[in-house]
Write a protein that holds these residues in place. Structure first.
Motif, PDB file in Angstrom:
ATOM      1  N   GLY A 108      -6.024   0.090   3.915  1.00 55.09           N
ATOM      2  CA  GLY A 108      -6.175  -0.447   2.575  1.00 55.09           C
ATOM      3  C   GLY A 108      -6.965  -1.734   2.588  1.00 55.09           C
ATOM      4  O   GLY A 108      -7.386  -2.212   3.639  1.00 55.09           O
ATOM      5  N   LEU A 109      -7.132  -2.304   1.403  1.00 52.83           N
ATOM      6  CA  LEU A 109      -7.931  -3.514   1.273  1.00 52.83           C
ATOM      7  C   LEU A 109      -7.102  -4.788   1.370  1.00 52.83           C
ATOM      8  O   LEU A 109      -7.648  -5.865   1.570  1.00 52.83           O
ATOM      9  CB  LEU A 109      -8.697  -3.499  -0.058  1.00 52.83           C
ATOM     10  N   GLN A 110      -5.781  -4.678   1.206  1.00 55.41           N
ATOM     11  CA  GLN A 110      -4.921  -5.839   1.399  1.00 55.41           C
ATOM     12  C   GLN A 110      -3.515  -5.395   1.786  1.00 55.41           C
ATOM     13  O   GLN A 110      -3.143  -4.251   1.584  1.00 55.41           O
ATOM     14  CB  GLN A 110      -4.888  -6.733   0.169  1.00 55.41           C
ATOM     15  N   TRP A 111      -2.749  -6.350   2.319  1.00 50.84           N
ATOM     16  CA  TRP A 111      -1.447  -6.048   2.894  1.00 50.84           C
ATOM     17  C   TRP A 111      -0.519  -7.222   2.669  1.00 50.84           C
ATOM     18  O   TRP A 111      -0.930  -8.381   2.762  1.00 50.84           O
ATOM     19  CB  TRP A 111      -1.659  -5.811   4.374  1.00 50.84           C
ATOM     20  N   HIS A 112       0.743  -6.934   2.348  1.00 51.35           N
ATOM     21  CA  HIS A 112       1.758  -7.979   2.188  1.00 51.35           C
ATOM     22  C   HIS A 112       3.037  -7.523   2.888  1.00 51.35           C
ATOM     23  O   HIS A 112       3.392  -6.355   2.830  1.00 51.35           O
ATOM     24  CB  HIS A 112       2.060  -8.241   0.714  1.00 51.35           C
ATOM     25  N   TYR A 113       3.711  -8.464   3.521  1.00 49.34           N
ATOM     26  CA  TYR A 113       4.975  -8.170   4.179  1.00 49.34           C
ATOM     27  C   TYR A 113       5.980  -9.227   3.758  1.00 49.34           C
ATOM     28  O   TYR A 113       5.757 -10.426   3.940  1.00 49.34           O
ATOM     29  CB  TYR A 113       4.820  -8.178   5.704  1.00 49.34           C
ATOM     30  N   ASP A 114       7.093  -8.794   3.175  1.00 44.86           N
ATOM     31  CA  ASP A 114       8.158  -9.693   2.763  1.00 44.86           C
ATOM     32  C   ASP A 114       9.158  -9.797   3.917  1.00 44.86           C
ATOM     33  O   ASP A 114       9.794  -8.804   4.285  1.00 44.86           O
ATOM     34  CB  ASP A 114       8.839  -9.170   1.500  1.00 44.86           C
ATOM     35  N   VAL A 115       9.286 -10.983   4.502  1.00 51.54           N
ATOM     36  CA  VAL A 115      10.121 -11.177   5.682  1.00 51.54           C
ATOM     37  C   VAL A 115      11.595 -10.974   5.353  1.00 51.54           C
ATOM     38  O   VAL A 115      12.340 -10.377   6.129  1.00 51.54           O
ATOM     39  CB  VAL A 115       9.878 -12.584   6.288  1.00 51.54           C
ATOM     40  N   VAL A 116      12.047 -11.431   4.184  1.00 52.41           N
ATOM     41  CA  VAL A 116      13.463 -11.346   3.821  1.00 52.41           C
ATOM     42  C   VAL A 116      13.899  -9.896   3.643  1.00 52.41           C
ATOM     43  O   VAL A 116      14.920  -9.462   4.172  1.00 52.41           O
ATOM     44  CB  VAL A 116      13.750 -12.172   2.540  1.00 52.41           C
ATOM     45  N   SER A 117      13.127  -9.110   2.899  1.00 56.55           N
ATOM     46  CA  SER A 117      13.521  -7.722   2.621  1.00 56.55           C
ATOM     47  C   SER A 117      12.950  -6.724   3.640  1.00 56.55           C
ATOM     48  O   SER A 117      13.266  -5.545   3.592  1.00 56.55           O
ATOM     49  CB  SER A 117      13.079  -7.311   1.220  1.00 56.55           C
ATOM     50  N   SER A 118      12.082  -7.190   4.539  1.00 53.46           N
ATOM     51  CA  SER A 118      11.427  -6.322   5.537  1.00 53.46           C
ATOM     52  C   SER A 118      10.687  -5.162   4.883  1.00 53.46           C
ATOM     53  O   SER A 118      10.754  -4.030   5.350  1.00 53.46           O
ATOM     54  CB  SER A 118      12.438  -5.798   6.560  1.00 53.46           C
ATOM     55  N   THR A 119       9.971  -5.443   3.798  1.00 54.51           N
ATOM     56  CA  THR A 119       9.202  -4.400   3.113  1.00 54.51           C
ATOM     57  C   THR A 119       7.710  -4.678   3.237  1.00 54.51           C
ATOM     58  O   THR A 119       7.270  -5.829   3.208  1.00 54.51           O
ATOM     59  CB  THR A 119       9.574  -4.301   1.623  1.00 54.51           C
ATOM     60  N   VAL A 120       6.949  -3.601   3.372  1.00 52.51           N
ATOM     61  CA  VAL A 120       5.501  -3.665   3.522  1.00 52.51           C
ATOM     62  C   VAL A 120       4.848  -3.059   2.295  1.00 52.51           C
ATOM     63  O   VAL A 120       5.302  -2.033   1.783  1.00 52.51           O
ATOM     64  CB  VAL A 120       5.058  -2.874   4.779  1.00 52.51           C
ATOM     65  N   LEU A 121       3.756  -3.680   1.834  1.00 52.58           N
ATOM     66  CA  LEU A 121       2.984  -3.162   0.715  1.00 52.58           C
ATOM     67  C   LEU A 121       1.514  -3.169   1.108  1.00 52.58           C
ATOM     68  O   LEU A 121       0.968  -4.216   1.473  1.00 52.58           O
ATOM     69  CB  LEU A 121       3.203  -4.029  -0.531  1.00 52.58           C
ATOM     70  N   VAL A 122       0.870  -2.004   1.069  1.00 51.62           N
ATOM     71  CA  VAL A 122      -0.558  -1.880   1.328  1.00 51.62           C
ATOM     72  C   VAL A 122      -1.204  -1.476   0.018  1.00 51.62           C
ATOM     73  O   VAL A 122      -0.754  -0.531  -0.634  1.00 51.62           O
ATOM     74  CB  VAL A 122      -0.853  -0.841   2.434  1.00 51.62           C
ATOM     75  N   GLU A 123      -2.268  -2.184  -0.398  1.00 49.00           N
ATOM     76  CA  GLU A 123      -2.911  -1.930  -1.684  1.00 49.00           C
ATOM     77  C   GLU A 123      -4.423  -1.837  -1.541  1.00 49.00           C
ATOM     78  O   GLU A 123      -4.984  -2.313  -0.571  1.00 49.00           O
ATOM     79  CB  GLU A 123      -2.610  -3.074  -2.666  1.00 49.00           C
ATOM     80  N   GLY A 124      -5.045  -1.237  -2.552  1.00 54.32           N
ATOM     81  CA  GLY A 124      -6.500  -1.216  -2.647  1.00 54.32           C
ATOM     82  C   GLY A 124      -7.147  -0.120  -1.845  1.00 54.32           C
ATOM     83  O   GLY A 124      -7.270  -0.237  -0.641  1.00 54.32           O
ATOM     84  N   ASN A 125      -7.550   0.947  -2.523  1.00 55.75           N
ATOM     85  CA  ASN A 125      -8.255   2.067  -1.883  1.00 55.75           C
ATOM     86  C   ASN A 125      -7.476   2.569  -0.659  1.00 55.75           C
ATOM     87  O   ASN A 125      -8.024   2.736   0.424  1.00 55.75           O
ATOM     88  CB  ASN A 125      -9.675   1.646  -1.499  1.00 55.75           C
ATOM     89  N   VAL A 126      -6.183   2.785  -0.843  1.00 56.87           N
ATOM     90  CA  VAL A 126      -5.293   3.165   0.257  1.00 56.87           C
ATOM     91  C   VAL A 126      -5.569   4.596   0.705  1.00 56.87           C
ATOM     92  O   VAL A 126      -5.683   5.502  -0.106  1.00 56.87           O
ATOM     93  CB  VAL A 126      -3.812   3.016  -0.160  1.00 56.87           C
TER      94      VAL A 126
END
Length: 195
Positions: free
Chosen positions: A162-180
């Motif tokens: 994807g074009l960007q990535w976010h990881y929330d340390v507290v909830s241990s969740t990953v989000l990949v966005e943009g032309n995935v």
């Protein structure tokens, strides 16, 4: 003779397109290299403290939050920044798991304790996934990691780009966005091997 006369303009055109592509890619890489060189060269002239083999652990209320190691660290007191080379960052999570990141370069914003990593960034998250990107930013207050440059996330059952990535340390969740784009393995309960 007529046939070869028609092929030559196509070959010349194709060669021009390939040459333009190579030139554009080289120009883009040179621009990225100059940004890193500028960050390193400007700061290296007037650092207040220079350390080799730096190892620092951020502790809050008796609990380690993250550990940062670097082959070299240059601290700039006026800017409240530390420029790093050959960086390793470990984030300690509430469930006693760890996330490990490595990069060629980094910048620690000492006042707010945010960390920028760039140049061949690789992150290993607890769920068995590995992320590759050119740049990552750790927001200490939000306990969130983000990358606004192209990213690839590879794990046991999925390969995401994807074009960007976010990881929330507290909830241990990953989000990949943009032309995935994703390749998912074993989603429909497929079995491998013999019975």
């Amino acid at each position: 003779m007529k046939r070869s006369a028609k092929v030559i303009p196509w070959l010349v055109g194709a060669a021009a397109v390939v040459a333009a592509g190579v030139f554009f890619q080289a120009r883009l890489q040179t621009h990225e290299d100059k940004k890193v060189e500028k960050a390193l060269a400007v700061s290296s002239l007037d650092s207040d403290i220079r350390l080799t083999n730096m190892d620092y652990t951020e502790v809050q209320e008796g609990r380690p939050m993250w550990r940062l190691t670097a082959q070299e660290a240059k601290y700039y007191e006026g800017e409240q920044k530390t420029l790093l080379t050959q960086v390793a960052l470990t984030l300690f999570m509430d469930d006693h798991q760890e996330m490990h990141l490595v990069s060629d370069h980094g910048l620690l914003h000492t006042g707010r304790k945010d960390i920028e990593l760039w140049g061949n960034v690789t992150a290993r998250v607890p769920q068995g996934y590995e992320m590759h990107s050119d740049k990552v930013y750790y927001d200490h207050a939000a306990q969130r990691i983000g990358s606004h440059s192209p990213v690839r996330l590879v794990g046991p059952q999925v390969d995401l780009q994807g074009l960007q990535w976010h990881y929330d340390v507290v909830s241990s969740t990953v989000l990949v966005e943009g032309n995935v784009r994703a390749v998912v393995r074993g989603f429909f309960g497929a079995r491998t091997g013999g019975s």
